[in-house]
Design a protein around this motif. Structure first.
Motif, PDB file in Angstrom:
ATOM      1  N   ASN A  51       0.864  -1.014  -0.134  1.00 38.49           N
ATOM      2  CA  ASN A  51       0.152  -0.209   0.018  1.00 38.49           C
ATOM      3  C   ASN A  51       1.253   1.615  -0.170  1.00 38.49           C
ATOM      4  OD1 ASN A  51      -2.926  -1.661   0.140  1.00 38.49           O
ATOM      5  ND2 ASN A  51      -1.964  -1.587   2.587  1.00 38.49           N
ATOM      6  N   GLY A  52       0.465   2.188  -0.455  1.00 39.89           N
ATOM      7  CA  GLY A  52       0.743   3.969  -0.549  1.00 39.89           C
ATOM      8  C   GLY A  52       1.419   4.206  -1.063  1.00 39.89           C
ATOM      9  N   ALA A  53       1.670   5.429  -1.594  1.00 38.10           N
ATOM     10  CA  ALA A  53       2.774   5.503  -3.498  1.00 38.10           C
ATOM     11  C   ALA A  53       2.081   5.527  -4.241  1.00 38.10           C
ATOM     12  CB  ALA A  53       4.271   5.319  -2.491  1.00 38.10           C
ATOM     13  N   GLN A  54       3.059   4.761  -5.389  1.00 39.20           N
ATOM     14  CA  GLN A  54       2.215   4.379  -7.201  1.00 39.20           C
ATOM     15  C   GLN A  54       1.412   3.404  -6.807  1.00 39.20           C
ATOM     16  OE1 GLN A  54       3.028   7.768  -8.119  1.00 39.20           O
ATOM     17  NE2 GLN A  54       3.460   6.015 -10.245  1.00 39.20           N
ATOM     18  N   PHE A  55       1.879   2.516  -5.876  1.00 35.57           N
ATOM     19  CA  PHE A  55       0.754   1.209  -4.924  1.00 35.57           C
ATOM     20  C   PHE A  55      -0.801   1.728  -5.257  1.00 35.57           C
ATOM     21  CE2 PHE A  55       4.575  -0.141  -5.354  1.00 35.57           C
ATOM     22  CZ  PHE A  55       4.777  -1.998  -5.627  1.00 35.57           C
ATOM     23  N   GLU A  56      -1.412   2.615  -4.286  1.00 35.14           N
ATOM     24  CA  GLU A  56      -2.418   3.329  -5.081  1.00 35.14           C
ATOM     25  C   GLU A  56      -3.005   3.479  -6.368  1.00 35.14           C
ATOM     26  OE1 GLU A  56      -3.709   3.419  -1.684  1.00 35.14           O
ATOM     27  OE2 GLU A  56      -1.944   3.090  -0.648  1.00 35.14           O
ATOM     28  N   THR A  57      -2.621   3.773  -7.192  1.00 35.21           N
ATOM     29  CA  THR A  57      -2.891   3.664  -8.629  1.00 35.21           C
ATOM     30  C   THR A  57      -2.411   1.764  -9.316  1.00 35.21           C
ATOM     31  OG1 THR A  57      -0.608   3.436  -9.551  1.00 35.21           O
ATOM     32  CG2 THR A  57      -1.680   6.184  -8.514  1.00 35.21           C
ATOM     33  N   PHE A  58      -3.146   1.141  -9.179  1.00 28.40           N
ATOM     34  CA  PHE A  58      -2.985  -0.115  -9.650  1.00 28.40           C
ATOM     35  C   PHE A  58      -4.004  -1.352  -9.103  1.00 28.40           C
ATOM     36  CE2 PHE A  58       2.478  -0.057  -8.462  1.00 28.40           C
ATOM     37  CZ  PHE A  58       2.363   0.982 -10.126  1.00 28.40           C
ATOM     38  N   ASP A  59      -3.947  -1.719  -9.703  1.00 27.84           N
ATOM     39  CA  ASP A  59      -5.917  -2.211  -9.438  1.00 27.84           C
ATOM     40  C   ASP A  59      -5.741  -3.575  -9.538  1.00 27.84           C
ATOM     41  OD1 ASP A  59      -5.719  -2.979 -12.274  1.00 27.84           O
ATOM     42  OD2 ASP A  59      -7.588  -1.538 -13.092  1.00 27.84           O
ATOM     43  N   GLU A  60      -6.961  -4.614  -9.310  1.00 25.44           N
ATOM     44  CA  GLU A  60      -6.987  -6.110  -9.702  1.00 25.44           C
ATOM     45  C   GLU A  60      -6.409  -6.929 -10.600  1.00 25.44           C
ATOM     46  OE1 GLU A  60     -10.541  -8.084  -9.159  1.00 25.44           O
ATOM     47  OE2 GLU A  60     -11.791  -6.079  -9.701  1.00 25.44           O
ATOM     48  N   ASN A  61      -6.447  -5.717 -11.723  1.00 29.15           N
ATOM     49  CA  ASN A  61      -5.478  -6.784 -12.889  1.00 29.15           C
ATOM     50  C   ASN A  61      -4.112  -6.624 -12.260  1.00 29.15           C
ATOM     51  OD1 ASN A  61      -8.106  -6.936 -14.749  1.00 29.15           O
ATOM     52  ND2 ASN A  61      -7.813  -4.330 -15.032  1.00 29.15           N
ATOM     53  N   ASN A  62      -3.998  -6.219 -12.001  1.00 33.80           N
ATOM     54  CA  ASN A  62      -1.878  -6.567 -11.856  1.00 33.80           C
ATOM     55  C   ASN A  62      -1.790  -7.024 -11.264  1.00 33.80           C
ATOM     56  OD1 ASN A  62      -2.818  -3.156 -11.652  1.00 33.80           O
ATOM     57  ND2 ASN A  62      -0.759  -3.360 -13.358  1.00 33.80           N
ATOM     58  N   TYR A  63      -2.415  -7.589  -9.908  1.00 30.92           N
ATOM     59  CA  TYR A  63      -2.574  -8.914  -9.194  1.00 30.92           C
ATOM     60  C   TYR A  63      -3.742 -10.681 -10.327  1.00 30.92           C
ATOM     61  CZ  TYR A  63      -1.345  -5.156  -7.259  1.00 30.92           C
ATOM     62  OH  TYR A  63      -0.381  -3.406  -6.524  1.00 30.92           O
ATOM     63  N   ARG A  64      -4.306  -9.808 -10.632  1.00 33.72           N
ATOM     64  CA  ARG A  64      -4.992 -11.278 -11.525  1.00 33.72           C
ATOM     65  C   ARG A  64      -4.592 -12.708 -11.140  1.00 33.72           C
ATOM     66  NH1 ARG A  64      -9.062 -10.551 -13.607  1.00 33.72           N
ATOM     67  NH2 ARG A  64      -8.941  -8.747 -13.894  1.00 33.72           N
ATOM     68  N   GLY A  65      -4.905 -14.248 -10.758  1.00 28.16           N
ATOM     69  CA  GLY A  65      -3.970 -15.303 -11.161  1.00 28.16           C
ATOM     70  C   GLY A  65      -3.139 -15.127 -10.128  1.00 28.16           C
ATOM     71  N   ASN A  66      -2.866 -14.929  -9.072  1.00 24.38           N
ATOM     72  CA  ASN A  66      -2.477 -14.925  -8.282  1.00 24.38           C
ATOM     73  C   ASN A  66      -3.358 -15.395  -5.925  1.00 24.38           C
ATOM     74  OD1 ASN A  66       0.861 -14.684  -8.439  1.00 24.38           O
ATOM     75  ND2 ASN A  66      -0.208 -13.207  -9.347  1.00 24.38           N
ATOM     76  N   PRO A  67      -3.686 -16.672  -6.508  1.00 26.89           N
ATOM     77  CA  PRO A  67      -5.295 -17.130  -5.676  1.00 26.89           C
ATOM     78  C   PRO A  67      -4.493 -15.825  -3.821  1.00 26.89           C
ATOM     79  CG  PRO A  67      -4.659 -18.295  -7.172  1.00 26.89           C
ATOM     80  CD  PRO A  67      -4.015 -17.709  -7.538  1.00 26.89           C
ATOM     81  N   GLY A  68      -3.484 -16.511  -3.812  1.00 25.75           N
ATOM     82  CA  GLY A  68      -2.688 -16.566  -2.494  1.00 25.75           C
ATOM     83  C   GLY A  68      -2.573 -14.755  -2.146  1.00 25.75           C
ATOM     84  N   LEU A  69      -2.869 -13.801  -2.272  1.00 24.38           N
ATOM     85  CA  LEU A  69      -2.497 -12.342  -1.950  1.00 24.38           C
ATOM     86  C   LEU A  69      -3.773 -11.760  -2.266  1.00 24.38           C
ATOM     87  CD1 LEU A  69      -0.709 -10.579  -5.555  1.00 24.38           C
ATOM     88  CD2 LEU A  69      -0.260 -11.004  -3.592  1.00 24.38           C
ATOM     89  N   CYS A  70      -3.463 -11.003  -1.184  1.00 20.79           N
ATOM     90  CA  CYS A  70      -4.640 -10.019  -0.328  1.00 20.79           C
ATOM     91  C   CYS A  70      -4.620  -9.015  -0.381  1.00 20.79           C
ATOM     92  CB  CYS A  70      -5.202 -11.013   0.820  1.00 20.79           C
ATOM     93  SG  CYS A  70      -3.950 -10.801   2.075  1.00 20.79           S
ATOM     94  N   GLY A  71      -5.508  -8.439  -0.174  1.00 19.79           N
ATOM     95  CA  GLY A  71      -5.454  -6.800   0.281  1.00 19.79           C
ATOM     96  C   GLY A  71      -6.559  -6.170  -0.606  1.00 19.79           C
TER      97      GLY A  71
ATOM     98  N   LYS B 153      -9.644  -8.599  -1.489  1.00 23.41           N
ATOM     99  CA  LYS B 153     -10.031  -9.837  -0.409  1.00 23.41           C
ATOM    100  C   LYS B 153      -9.368  -8.914   0.675  1.00 23.41           C
ATOM    101  CE  LYS B 153      -8.586 -13.987  -1.119  1.00 23.41           C
ATOM    102  NZ  LYS B 153      -7.631 -15.500  -1.354  1.00 23.41           N
ATOM    103  N   SER B 154      -9.675  -9.626   1.781  1.00 27.64           N
ATOM    104  CA  SER B 154      -9.410  -9.300   3.583  1.00 27.64           C
ATOM    105  C   SER B 154      -8.172 -10.160   3.503  1.00 27.64           C
ATOM    106  CB  SER B 154     -10.250  -9.093   4.235  1.00 27.64           C
ATOM    107  OG  SER B 154      -9.839  -8.988   4.903  1.00 27.64           O
ATOM    108  N   CYS B 155      -6.898  -9.702   4.238  1.00 23.60           N
ATOM    109  CA  CYS B 155      -5.759  -9.837   4.304  1.00 23.60           C
ATOM    110  C   CYS B 155      -5.797 -10.287   6.443  1.00 23.60           C
ATOM    111  CB  CYS B 155      -4.546  -9.234   4.651  1.00 23.60           C
ATOM    112  SG  CYS B 155      -4.156  -8.834   2.482  1.00 23.60           S
ATOM    113  N   ILE B 156      -6.935  -9.873   6.031  1.00 25.31           N
ATOM    114  CA  ILE B 156      -8.233 -10.292   8.197  1.00 25.31           C
ATOM    115  C   ILE B 156      -8.636 -11.851   7.818  1.00 25.31           C
ATOM    116  CG2 ILE B 156      -8.777  -9.623  10.050  1.00 25.31           C
ATOM    117  CD1 ILE B 156      -8.025  -6.972   8.863  1.00 25.31           C
ATOM    118  N   SER B 157      -8.464 -12.860   9.028  1.00 24.15           N
ATOM    119  CA  SER B 157      -9.247 -13.668   8.737  1.00 24.15           C
ATOM    120  C   SER B 157     -10.404 -13.806   9.853  1.00 24.15           C
ATOM    121  CB  SER B 157      -8.170 -15.284   8.835  1.00 24.15           C
ATOM    122  OG  SER B 157      -7.655 -14.888  10.365  1.00 24.15           O
ATOM    123  N   ASP B 158      -9.685 -13.069  11.206  1.00 22.14           N
ATOM    124  CA  ASP B 158     -11.116 -13.183  11.967  1.00 22.14           C
ATOM    125  C   ASP B 158     -12.105 -11.745  11.686  1.00 22.14           C
ATOM    126  OD1 ASP B 158      -8.606 -14.248  14.442  1.00 22.14           O
ATOM    127  OD2 ASP B 158     -10.327 -15.062  13.386  1.00 22.14           O
TER     128      ASP B 158
END
Length: 470
Positions: A318-338, A343-348
């Motif tokens: 999170n932060g800086a230039q990463f605020e400008t990227f969307d889910e298309n930049n990360y798709r195909g990685n089921p283990g990613l969250c954010g 997709k929440s990174c908090i399980s509880d």
């Protein structure tokens, strides 16, 4: 004729070589970027025996080159790029042994061109050929020959290079001052040629994309000027394996790195955070694992970032230039969250939020003031519940007299280049440009119809999306 696109006057019609034929002592002829649309006259042009520079780039000249151009033996600079010239040029070029710069891209040349025709061109520094036709084949291995030149700039992209062997040109092993090399789109095979980087300490750009190189991507012992000169590496669409070398973090001036569509494994090096000039990073379609280093938020010039279709996990930075990227930049990685991938990174269940302090209330006031310039606000898929907050009523959505005159969205391309040569030393002065398009897109629903709008069009739109909440 006035060119409204470029804001300049251009000449058109037949090439006026007869009018120039009496200028026997003419040394420089530059009629680039006009609209001459005839064939070249042999009698007029070939009489200019004193020519040192001939620049016909960016016209609509057609037909074969006159054979007698081979008699212009004083030529040091010949640019025929981006015309519609045809025929075989090997016999003509072989006679021009004083050439330093030979630029032939974007024409319709045909037949076979053997690099052995340039064996005696001891002054040659630049050879640029990316044909506009598939009827040209370039051969570097047969017959056997040895170069008398030391190239600085070589582009042989998509030119049917060594179609019988698909071998990387062996004469490159004798080159030690290459600044720019592009062998992309040639289906070349063999192991990754680490020796190109090892032998050329001033290398600025290497593009070997869309070939079939195997083995690991390795950097030699980085030394000399390559640390400050390397600006672009494109090894995409090959068969490379192994991990990304940590030493890439030493290439402080690199602006573009593309390793996508390979079989690269391992993690994303934390040393990438040292690449403070990086504008484009594409690692998509590999087998990378582990987390995306949070240290990458230090890359404040990053415009393009792609890690899609890997095996990455953990939270998205999170932060800086990463605020400008969307889910298309990360798709195909089921283990990613954010947040970008919804997709929440908090399980509880998240803890209860304490009442806001006075400091938080002051921040809220500043936030509400900022809403005066908002034109698009997407709060969809956030699992919000309860009533709508009071600050929604402060949204101006770009009403007249509020907010900036022009919106933040643009079709502008992010462009960077490497300057060739120095006018005090050479006749050649040009720039190789690498362009990254910035795309901003939003979907609007009006009258039960959803349409996507991009870039400048978004400056004329305003909207609030609260869909898919509770």
């Amino acid at each position: 004729m006035y060119d409204t696109m470029n804001g300049s006057y251009t000449m058109n019609g037949s090439f006026p070589i007869q009018e120039l034929s009496n200028l026997k002592n003419l040394k420089t002829l530059d009629v680039s970027y006009n609209q001459f649309n005839s064939s070249l006259s042999a009698t007029g042009l070939c009489g200019l025996k004193s020519l040192v520079e001939l620049d016909l780039r960016g016209n609509q000249l057609s037909g074969p080159l006159p054979e007698c151009i081979g008699n212009l033996t004083n030529l040091q600079f010949l640019d025929l790029s981006f015309n519609q010239l045809s025929g075989n040029i090997q016999s003509i070029v072989s006679e021009l042994t004083s050439l330093k710069y030979l630029l032939l891209s974007g024409n319709e040349f045909e037949g076979s061109f053997s690099f052995s025709a340039l064996a005696n061109h001891s002054k040659l520094e630049a050879f640029i050929l990316s044909p506009g036709s598939s009827r040209l084949e370039l051969e570097t291995e047969n017959p056997t020959w040895f170069p008398a030149f030391q190239l600085k700039y070589i582009q042989l992209s998509n030119c049917n290079l060594n179609v019988r062997t698909r071998a990387i040109p062996s004469f490159l092993r004798y080159q030690h001052d290459i600044r720019f090399i592009d062998l992309s789109h040639n289906k070349l095979v063999g192991t990754f040629p680490t020796w190109i980087l090892q032998n050329n300490s001033n290398l600025g750009v290497i593009n070997l994309g869309n070939n079939s190189f195997t083995g690991t991507f390795q950097l030699p012992n980085i030394k000399g000027d390559i640390i400050n000169s390397m600006a672009g590496i494109d090894l995409s669409c090959n068969e490379l394996s192994g991990s990304i070398p940590q030493e890439i973090g030493d290439l402080h001036e690199i602006r573009s790195l593309n390793l996508s569509h390979n079989h690269i494994t391992g993690s994303i090096p934390v040393s990438f955070s040292n690449l403070r000039s990086l504008e484009s990073l594409d690692l998509g379609n590999n087998n990378l694992s582990g987390e995306i280093p949070s240290e990458l938020v230090a890359l404040t010039f990053l415009v393009t970032f792609n890690v899609s279709y890997n095996n990455l996990s953990g939270g998205v930075p999170n932060g800086a230039q990463f605020e400008t990227f969307d889910e298309n930049n990360y798709r195909g990685n089921p283990g990613l969250c954010g947040e970008p991938i919804h997709k929440s990174c908090i399980s509880d269940e998240a803890p209860q939020t304490p009442p806001p302090s006075a400091d938080v209330e002051e921040e809220d006031e500043g936030f509400i003031d900022m809403l005066n310039i908002v034109s698009l606000l997407d709060l969809s898929r956030k699992s919000f519940s309860g009533s709508i907050s009071h600050w929604v009523y402060n949204l101006s959505f770009g009403r007249e007299g509020e907010g900036p005159l022009y919106g933040p969205f643009s079709d502008k391309l992010v462009e960077w280049g490497i300057r060739y040569g120095d006018s005090s030393e050479t006749l050649f002065y040009n720039t190789a440009s690498f362009v990254v398009e910035v795309d901003e897109e939003s979907e609007f629903v009006t009258k039960y119809r959803a349409d996507a709008y991009k870039n400048k069009a978004l400056n004329y739109m305003s909207g609030l999306d609260l869909s898919d909440n509770t």
